[in-house]
Design an enzyme around this catalytic site. Sequence first.
Site, PDB file in Angstrom:
ATOM      1  N   ARG A 105       0.887  -1.189   0.000  1.00  0.00           N
ATOM      2  CA  ARG A 105       0.000   0.000   0.000  1.00  0.00           C
ATOM      3  C   ARG A 105       0.910   1.220   0.000  1.00  0.00           C
ATOM      4  NH1 ARG A 105      -5.179   1.480   3.630  1.00  0.00           N
ATOM      5  NH2 ARG A 105      -6.022   0.163   1.994  1.00  0.00           N
ATOM      6  N   HIS A 132      -7.463   0.841  -6.271  1.00  0.00           N
ATOM      7  CA  HIS A 132      -7.653  -0.012  -5.086  1.00  0.00           C
ATOM      8  C   HIS A 132      -8.368  -1.293  -5.553  1.00  0.00           C
ATOM      9  CE1 HIS A 132      -7.813  -1.189  -1.048  1.00  0.00           C
ATOM     10  NE2 HIS A 132      -8.632  -0.308  -0.517  1.00  0.00           N
ATOM     11  N   GLN A 135     -10.213  -3.888  -3.126  1.00  0.00           N
ATOM     12  CA  GLN A 135     -11.474  -3.402  -2.568  1.00  0.00           C
ATOM     13  C   GLN A 135     -12.605  -3.520  -3.588  1.00  0.00           C
ATOM     14  OE1 GLN A 135     -12.131  -1.864   0.745  1.00  0.00           O
ATOM     15  NE2 GLN A 135     -14.117  -2.519  -0.042  1.00  0.00           N
ATOM     16  N   ASP A 228     -17.191   7.436  -1.237  1.00  0.00           N
ATOM     17  CA  ASP A 228     -15.925   7.262  -0.525  1.00  0.00           C
ATOM     18  C   ASP A 228     -15.555   8.626   0.066  1.00  0.00           C
ATOM     19  OD1 ASP A 228     -13.487   6.221   0.387  1.00  0.00           O
ATOM     20  OD2 ASP A 228     -12.471   6.422  -1.544  1.00  0.00           O
ATOM     21  N   CYS A 268     -16.412   1.727   1.170  1.00  0.00           N
ATOM     22  CA  CYS A 268     -15.248   0.863   1.433  1.00  0.00           C
ATOM     23  C   CYS A 268     -14.703   1.043   2.838  1.00  0.00           C
ATOM     24  CB  CYS A 268     -14.160   1.116   0.389  1.00  0.00           C
ATOM     25  SG  CYS A 268     -13.375   2.732   0.523  1.00  0.00           S
ATOM     26  N   ARG A 296     -13.410  -8.444   2.216  1.00  0.00           N
ATOM     27  CA  ARG A 296     -11.995  -8.211   1.902  1.00  0.00           C
ATOM     28  C   ARG A 296     -11.206  -9.486   2.195  1.00  0.00           C
ATOM     29  NH1 ARG A 296      -9.866  -3.047   1.879  1.00  0.00           N
ATOM     30  NH2 ARG A 296      -7.983  -4.076   1.127  1.00  0.00           N
TER      31      ARG A 296
HETATM   32  N1  NVA Z   1      -9.901   6.816  -1.250  1.00  0.00           N
HETATM   33  C1  NVA Z   1      -9.490   6.388   0.072  1.00  0.00           C
HETATM   34  C2  NVA Z   1      -9.733   4.908   0.240  1.00  0.00           C
HETATM   35  C3  NVA Z   1      -9.406   4.388   1.611  1.00  0.00           C
HETATM   36  C4  NVA Z   1      -9.560   2.905   1.724  1.00  0.00           C
HETATM   37  C5  NVA Z   1      -8.036   6.731   0.295  1.00  0.00           C
HETATM   38  O1  NVA Z   1      -7.227   6.539  -0.617  1.00  0.00           O
HETATM   39  O2  NVA Z   1      -7.714   7.211   1.389  1.00  0.00           O
HETATM   40  N1   CP Z   2     -11.100   0.036   2.758  1.00  0.00           N
HETATM   41  C1   CP Z   2      -9.821  -0.046   3.131  1.00  0.00           C
HETATM   42  O1   CP Z   2      -8.896  -0.309   2.324  1.00  0.00           O
HETATM   43  O2   CP Z   2      -9.617   0.152   4.464  1.00  0.00           O
HETATM   44  P1   CP Z   2      -8.215   0.349   5.210  1.00  0.00           P
HETATM   45  O3   CP Z   2      -7.667   1.684   4.765  1.00  0.00           O
HETATM   46  O4   CP Z   2      -8.552   0.325   6.662  1.00  0.00           O
HETATM   47  O5   CP Z   2      -7.304  -0.767   4.826  1.00  0.00           O
END
Ligand code: NVA
Ligand code: CP
Length: 310
Positions: A105, A132, A135, A228, A268, A296
């Site tokens: 990540r 992502h 997800q 989101d 998500c 997930r």
């Molecule tokens: N769009 C959000 C998704 C978090 C799971 C981010 O990138 O922070």
């Molecule tokens: N939805 C998601 O990826 O959550 P986290 O940021 O907690 O991993």
Amino acid sequence: MLKGRDLLSIHELSVDEVEMILNFAAELKAMQKAGVPHKILEGKTLGMIFEKSSTRTRVSFEVGMYQLGGNALFLSNRDLQLGRGEPIKDTARVLSRYLDGIMIRTYGHDRVVELAKYADIPIINGLTDLLHPCQVLTDLLTIREHKGKNLKNLKMAYVGDGNNMTNSYMYGAAKVGMTLTVATPANYKPNNEVFNNAVEDAKQTGASINWVEDPIEAVKGADIVVTDTWASMGQEAEHDERKKIFTPYQVNRELLSYADKRAIVMHCLPAYRDEEITDDVFEANANVIFDEAENRLHTQKAIMALTMAD
Ligand code: NVA
Ligand code: CP
């Protein structure tokens, strides 16, 4: 079919491969619920590199690996030499000598692409600024559970910021033949290259991928409404400004009155109540949203098993 492969983007998966991941995820979910052992990755180790925070991704990958009979290592960039400037291409070649797969990540999508280029083990994208995929594959499984296995006649509306989730929804919808209408402010559209690729992918399945500025237009008759956060990880400094810009895009009862009566709302997580979603709408859909969070685990187990097993 996926053995030894990376999972960086749904765009790189064929229509059949997406279907296979969803079917296998459903199968693994049923096995886990029935207590049937499925130690497909016994003796394997997954490295999990986190350059951003996570609750779901971290816990579900780690538990998933454990349920598959393997081990998972949490590798924060605060601890890795990567965080002190060791090149990704060196990290990739070193970790390939110890591990059987890496979940990462991070911020720039190019970092994941570079890791995959230099590693000779499967690399799984656990979120970048661009995409992502884990997800969205999870969300497709969840939609199948709540709306039936045939996703082709479903209408999905994404309302909010054109971000990594939006981009991945466009790729995901294109592969399963759904109609997706994205509503964002004109200056916060999803990635243009991803949009064009998704429109091209959609030709294989009869999917329809659209962008509009008006949230009501997107939501009209929708079976699934999704949103989101308005400020993704890395955009914290823009939070207050974004909050003003995105207010007309809040998923609330008034907006949902334009959707199909049986519409489900997905998120998500993490969710910011009374920003992108109101508390009443969130709680009314909590069963779907927490199924989505649970899935997930099952979806990523399928991805790990399909890419990492011998
Ligand atoms: N769009 C959000 C998704 C978090 C799971 C981010 O990138 O922070
Ligand atoms: N939805 C998601 O990826 O959550 P986290 O940021 O907690 O991993």
